[in-house]
Design an enzyme around this catalytic site. Sequence first.
Site, PDB file in Angstrom:
ATOM      1  N   ARG A  46     -33.578  53.506  81.335  1.00 49.02           N
ATOM      2  CA  ARG A  46     -34.670  53.659  80.366  1.00 49.02           C
ATOM      3  C   ARG A  46     -34.721  52.510  79.366  1.00 49.02           C
ATOM      4  O   ARG A  46     -35.801  52.144  78.876  1.00 49.02           O
ATOM      5  CB  ARG A  46     -34.535  55.002  79.643  1.00 49.02           C
ATOM      6  CG  ARG A  46     -35.777  55.423  78.843  1.00 49.02           C
ATOM      7  CD  ARG A  46     -35.641  56.869  78.382  1.00 49.02           C
ATOM      8  NE  ARG A  46     -36.886  57.364  77.811  1.00 49.02           N
ATOM      9  CZ  ARG A  46     -37.142  57.462  76.499  1.00 49.02           C
ATOM     10  NH1 ARG A  46     -36.229  57.069  75.628  1.00 49.02           N
ATOM     11  NH2 ARG A  46     -38.288  57.938  76.066  1.00 49.02           N
ATOM     12  N   ILE A  72     -43.568  55.878  74.507  1.00 45.98           N
ATOM     13  CA  ILE A  72     -42.902  56.356  75.718  1.00 45.98           C
ATOM     14  C   ILE A  72     -42.419  57.765  75.380  1.00 45.98           C
ATOM     15  O   ILE A  72     -41.829  57.992  74.318  1.00 45.98           O
ATOM     16  CB  ILE A  72     -41.735  55.428  76.124  1.00 45.98           C
ATOM     17  CG1 ILE A  72     -41.016  55.941  77.374  1.00 45.98           C
ATOM     18  CG2 ILE A  72     -40.752  55.210  74.999  1.00 45.98           C
ATOM     19  CD1 ILE A  72     -39.946  54.972  77.883  1.00 45.98           C
ATOM     20  N   SER A  73     -42.722  58.727  76.241  1.00 45.68           N
ATOM     21  CA  SER A  73     -42.392  60.121  75.954  1.00 45.68           C
ATOM     22  C   SER A  73     -40.887  60.323  75.868  1.00 45.68           C
ATOM     23  O   SER A  73     -40.100  59.576  76.454  1.00 45.68           O
ATOM     24  CB  SER A  73     -42.961  61.038  77.037  1.00 45.68           C
ATOM     25  OG  SER A  73     -44.368  61.014  77.034  1.00 45.68           O
ATOM     26  N   GLN A  74     -40.483  61.377  75.144  1.00 46.46           N
ATOM     27  CA  GLN A  74     -39.064  61.696  75.071  1.00 46.46           C
ATOM     28  C   GLN A  74     -38.550  62.058  76.465  1.00 46.46           C
ATOM     29  O   GLN A  74     -39.285  62.592  77.307  1.00 46.46           O
ATOM     30  CB  GLN A  74     -38.815  62.838  74.094  1.00 46.46           C
ATOM     31  CG  GLN A  74     -39.356  64.180  74.532  1.00 46.46           C
ATOM     32  CD  GLN A  74     -39.265  65.205  73.412  1.00 46.46           C
ATOM     33  OE1 GLN A  74     -40.189  65.367  72.638  1.00 46.46           O
ATOM     34  NE2 GLN A  74     -38.147  65.901  73.353  1.00 46.46           N
ATOM     35  N   PHE A 215     -49.411  64.335  72.572  1.00 43.50           N
ATOM     36  CA  PHE A 215     -49.585  63.064  73.280  1.00 43.50           C
ATOM     37  C   PHE A 215     -50.713  62.283  72.622  1.00 43.50           C
ATOM     38  O   PHE A 215     -51.578  62.851  71.965  1.00 43.50           O
ATOM     39  CB  PHE A 215     -49.944  63.308  74.755  1.00 43.50           C
ATOM     40  CG  PHE A 215     -48.783  63.628  75.651  1.00 43.50           C
ATOM     41  CD1 PHE A 215     -48.274  62.685  76.533  1.00 43.50           C
ATOM     42  CD2 PHE A 215     -48.187  64.878  75.632  1.00 43.50           C
ATOM     43  CE1 PHE A 215     -47.211  62.975  77.363  1.00 43.50           C
ATOM     44  CE2 PHE A 215     -47.126  65.192  76.461  1.00 43.50           C
ATOM     45  CZ  PHE A 215     -46.629  64.226  77.330  1.00 43.50           C
TER      46      PHE A 215
END
Length: 221
Positions: A46, A72-74, A215
């Site tokens: 990541r 960037i999403s968790q 989001f």
Amino acid sequence: MRAEDLEALREDMLAVIAACAFALRGTIGKSALDDRVMRAMGKVPRHEFVPIELQPYAYANIPLPIGFEKTISQPFIVALMTDLLDIKPQDSVLEIGTGLGYQAAVLAQLARKVYSVEIIEELGQKAKQRLRQQRCSNVELKIANGYHGWPEHAPFDKVIVTAAPDLIPPLLIHQLKAGGKMVIPAGLPDAQKLILAEKHANGRVTTKETLSVRFSQLEGT
């Protein structure tokens, strides 16, 4: 950071994802995510998909800014959305919202082919570079308005959307195969839900809400 330090942080990330899944078992309907998903999350570095100044935070279970007011999403949300799709090795997957390519790299571990669409050219170019460096040769990326999907390669076995429209775009439903699944955040900005949509053999679509999420807005809607 040293490789062994990053590896330890990635192991910690997997432990946190597992703990989150167990804590939310009543909401997501299972107490653990699929082993294949967890292996993919453990395999993709990541830290290679975040801005360099944020690499020390890459494995924390938080969203991170990637520029252009995008994030960037968790990791837990990435893992959960991937798990909900139930990707098979022969599946073709459409992703809307490439960002810097992390979700696409995870999908690439599980699917035959990933088609990813990014509306912001600079992000898309950076994602192409990162995916190439990670040898994700089964990802095809284009710069376009993801609201319209990618009709040339439709229909898709699975569709994943990483930005939120108010309502599920009909074109994306249309590009989903019968028997296919879509995971998408949808709703007004303060009331978004992560939704699993399934298209049945007769073309009927059913939806199921899981978590409340936040989001960025799907552009082009």
